[in-house]
Design an enzyme around this catalytic site. Structure first.
Site, short mmCIF file in Angstrom:
data_model
loop_
_atom_site.label_atom_id
_atom_site.label_comp_id
_atom_site.label_asym_id
_atom_site.label_seq_id
_atom_site.Cartn_x
_atom_site.Cartn_y
_atom_site.Cartn_z
N ASP A 1 0.84 -1.20 0.00
CA ASP A 1 0.00 0.00 0.00
C ASP A 1 0.87 1.26 0.00
O ASP A 1 2.01 1.24 0.48
CB ASP A 1 -0.90 -0.03 1.25
CG ASP A 1 -2.07 0.94 1.14
OD1 ASP A 1 -2.36 1.41 0.01
OD2 ASP A 1 -2.68 1.25 2.18
N ARG B 1 0.20 7.82 -2.17
CA ARG B 1 0.80 8.81 -1.25
C ARG B 1 2.25 9.11 -1.62
O ARG B 1 2.71 10.23 -1.53
CB ARG B 1 0.71 8.30 0.20
CG ARG B 1 -0.64 8.58 0.83
CD ARG B 1 -0.88 7.73 2.05
NE ARG B 1 -1.33 6.40 1.68
CZ ARG B 1 -1.61 5.43 2.54
NH1 ARG B 1 -1.46 5.65 3.83
NH2 ARG B 1 -2.05 4.27 2.13
N ASN C 1 -10.93 -2.52 -5.44
CA ASN C 1 -10.18 -1.47 -6.15
C ASN C 1 -10.84 -1.05 -7.48
O ASN C 1 -10.45 -0.02 -8.06
CB ASN C 1 -8.72 -1.90 -6.40
CG ASN C 1 -7.85 -1.86 -5.15
OD1 ASN C 1 -6.94 -2.66 -4.98
ND2 ASN C 1 -8.13 -0.92 -4.24
N TRP C 2 -11.86 -1.81 -7.93
CA TRP C 2 -12.60 -1.37 -9.12
C TRP C 2 -13.31 -0.05 -8.89
O TRP C 2 -13.76 0.60 -9.84
CB TRP C 2 -13.64 -2.41 -9.53
CG TRP C 2 -13.10 -3.73 -10.00
CD1 TRP C 2 -13.04 -4.88 -9.28
CD2 TRP C 2 -12.56 -4.03 -11.30
NE1 TRP C 2 -12.49 -5.89 -10.05
CE2 TRP C 2 -12.19 -5.40 -11.29
CE3 TRP C 2 -12.34 -3.29 -12.47
CZ2 TRP C 2 -11.63 -6.03 -12.39
CZ3 TRP C 2 -11.79 -3.94 -13.57
CH2 TRP C 2 -11.43 -5.28 -13.53
N ARG D 1 2.22 -4.94 6.12
CA ARG D 1 1.45 -3.90 5.42
C ARG D 1 2.30 -2.64 5.40
O ARG D 1 2.75 -2.16 6.45
CB ARG D 1 0.11 -3.62 6.08
CG ARG D 1 -0.66 -2.56 5.28
CD ARG D 1 -2.13 -2.45 5.59
NE ARG D 1 -2.76 -1.55 4.64
CZ ARG D 1 -3.99 -1.65 4.18
NH1 ARG D 1 -4.76 -2.63 4.60
NH2 ARG D 1 -4.48 -0.77 3.32
C1 IPE Z 1 -5.29 -2.74 -0.21
O1 IPE Z 1 -4.99 -1.39 -0.36
C2 IPE Z 1 -5.27 -3.43 -1.53
C3 IPE Z 1 -3.97 -3.53 -2.17
C4 IPE Z 1 -2.83 -3.21 -1.65
C5 IPE Z 1 -3.98 -4.08 -3.49
P1 IPE Z 1 -6.15 -0.30 -0.47
O2 IPE Z 1 -5.47 1.01 -0.63
O3 IPE Z 1 -7.12 -0.70 -1.52
O4 IPE Z 1 -6.86 -0.45 0.94
P2 IPE Z 1 -7.79 0.55 1.74
O5 IPE Z 1 -8.83 1.06 0.76
O6 IPE Z 1 -6.92 1.65 2.23
O7 IPE Z 1 -8.37 -0.28 2.84
C1 IPE Z 2 -1.52 0.40 -3.38
O1 IPE Z 2 -1.32 1.77 -3.37
C2 IPE Z 2 -1.74 -0.11 -4.78
C3 IPE Z 2 -3.10 -0.57 -5.06
C4 IPE Z 2 -4.07 -0.64 -4.20
C5 IPE Z 2 -3.40 -0.97 -6.41
P1 IPE Z 2 -2.52 2.80 -3.30
O2 IPE Z 2 -2.89 3.19 -4.70
O3 IPE Z 2 -3.64 2.25 -2.49
O4 IPE Z 2 -1.83 4.01 -2.56
P2 IPE Z 2 -2.48 5.00 -1.50
O5 IPE Z 2 -3.08 4.15 -0.42
O6 IPE Z 2 -3.51 5.79 -2.24
O7 IPE Z 2 -1.33 5.82 -1.02
MG MG Z 3 -4.09 2.40 -0.51
#
Ligand code: IPE
Ligand code: IPE
Ligand code: MG
Length: 283
Positions: A34, A38, A82-83, A203
């Site tokens: 994750d 950011r 994530n969709w 994480r």
């Molecule tokens: C979790 O991250 C899913 C992946 C790392 C692929 P998210 O960014 O989607 O999680 P939330 O929305 O902060 O819980």
């Molecule tokens: C994790 O990074 C990648 C995916 C969930 C695909 P994020 O895109 O969730 O990054 P933040 O949480 O917005 O920083």
């Molecule tokens: Mg994220």
């Protein structure tokens, strides 16, 4: 440990790797990658730049885990939730996935890594799906680390699918009316079947949540949350996580090895022990 051969003499990474207990390397590491967004925001870049930087980390961490002797690595790449993100970002992620699979096949083969997807991957755009299946086929005979890529993954979906498979099998065998489900039956039908359960769940980016990842399999995993954003999570960070893991005392609901045996004079809890006696003995 193959990793030692690759780390520069006198480097911090090498010293840390040397300090690890070889007998306590986790068999299975799972990572919620994750913080790409950011990371990009901090640099005034579009989110895409964060995802692109994240791919480089996938490359490094896959190789480092394989060199550490990890048996299975499960990476959360795209959740079923994530969709909900903007179409342009989601499309970009599929393009990046194809780019990664195409460019890294040679490295996966060199490192003897077997790649397998978990998640409802049939729902991916056709080209990404085809690339994924072709990488799975190409690496299927590799005998080294198993790399589970969680894509369009939801732990709840996975459990529901496992239960439906059990029901279908019972229907085919004609014993649905006598069906009794146990834990083994479920575990064996999860997509991670064949990998040991994760010992260590990492994480990145500080969020204290599981986000629908491996809910069944992490029952006794050690949790390690770091504020480091995924595109900054390098080999050193991985070694810190493993070092931290090695300090944990895993009890699995039992007692600590360092505690003396329970007091022998406590009477057995049989029905003969009256309530009063029991109360006294527990004081
Ligand atoms: C979790 O991250 C899913 C992946 C790392 C692929 P998210 O960014 O989607 O999680 P939330 O929305 O902060 O819980
Ligand atoms: C994790 O990074 C990648 C995916 C969930 C695909 P994020 O895109 O969730 O990054 P933040 O949480 O917005 O920083
Ligand atoms: Mg994220």
């Amino acid at each position: 440990m193959k990793l030692l051969d690759k780390l520069p003499i006198d480097s911090k990474e090498r010293r840390l790797a040397l300090s690890l207990d070889q007998s306590k390397i986790p068999a299975h590491i799972a990572i919620i990658m994750d913080g790409n967004g950011r990371w990009a925001k901090q640099r005034g870049l579009p989110r895409f730049a964060g995802h692109r930087a994240g791919v480089q980390r996938v490359r490094d961490i896959v190789e480092a885990c394989s060199d550490l002797g990890i048996q299975a690595l499960t990476l959360y790449a795209f959740s079923a939730e994530n969709w909900k993100r903007p179409r342009a970002e989601v499309d970009m992620l599929w393009r990046l996935l194809r780019f990664y699979l195409r460019n890294d096949l040679a490295d996966l083969m060199r490192n003897d890594v077997r790649l397998q997807s978990i998640g409802r991957v049939e729902a991916l755009p056709p080209r990404a799906y085809e690339e994924l299946r072709s990488t799975e086929r190409a690496t299927s005979r590799n005998k080294g680390m198993r790399l589970n890529l969680a894509i369009n993954y939801s732990a709840r979906n996975e459990m529901v699918d496992a239960i439906n498979t059990i029901l279908d099998e019972a229907r085919i065998d004609g014993n649905l009316s006598r069906l009794v489900v146990d834990e083994k039956m479920v575990s064996r039908r999860l997509q991670t079947a064949g990998s040991p359960e994760p010992d260590l769940l990492i994480r990145t980016s500080g969020e204290m949540r599981i986000s629908n990842f491996l809910l069944w399999q992490i029952a006794y995993a050690e949790l390690y949350v770091t504020d480091t954003l995924w595109p900054d999570f390098d080999t050193m960070q991985l070694l810190y996580a493993v070092q931290d893991f090695q300090k944990r005392e895993r009890r699995f609901g039992g007692l600590s090895n360092s505690l003396p045996d329970p007091e022998p004079q406590i009477p057995a809890l049989t029905e003969e022990v009256g309530d009063e006696e029991l109360e006294l003995s527990l004081r």
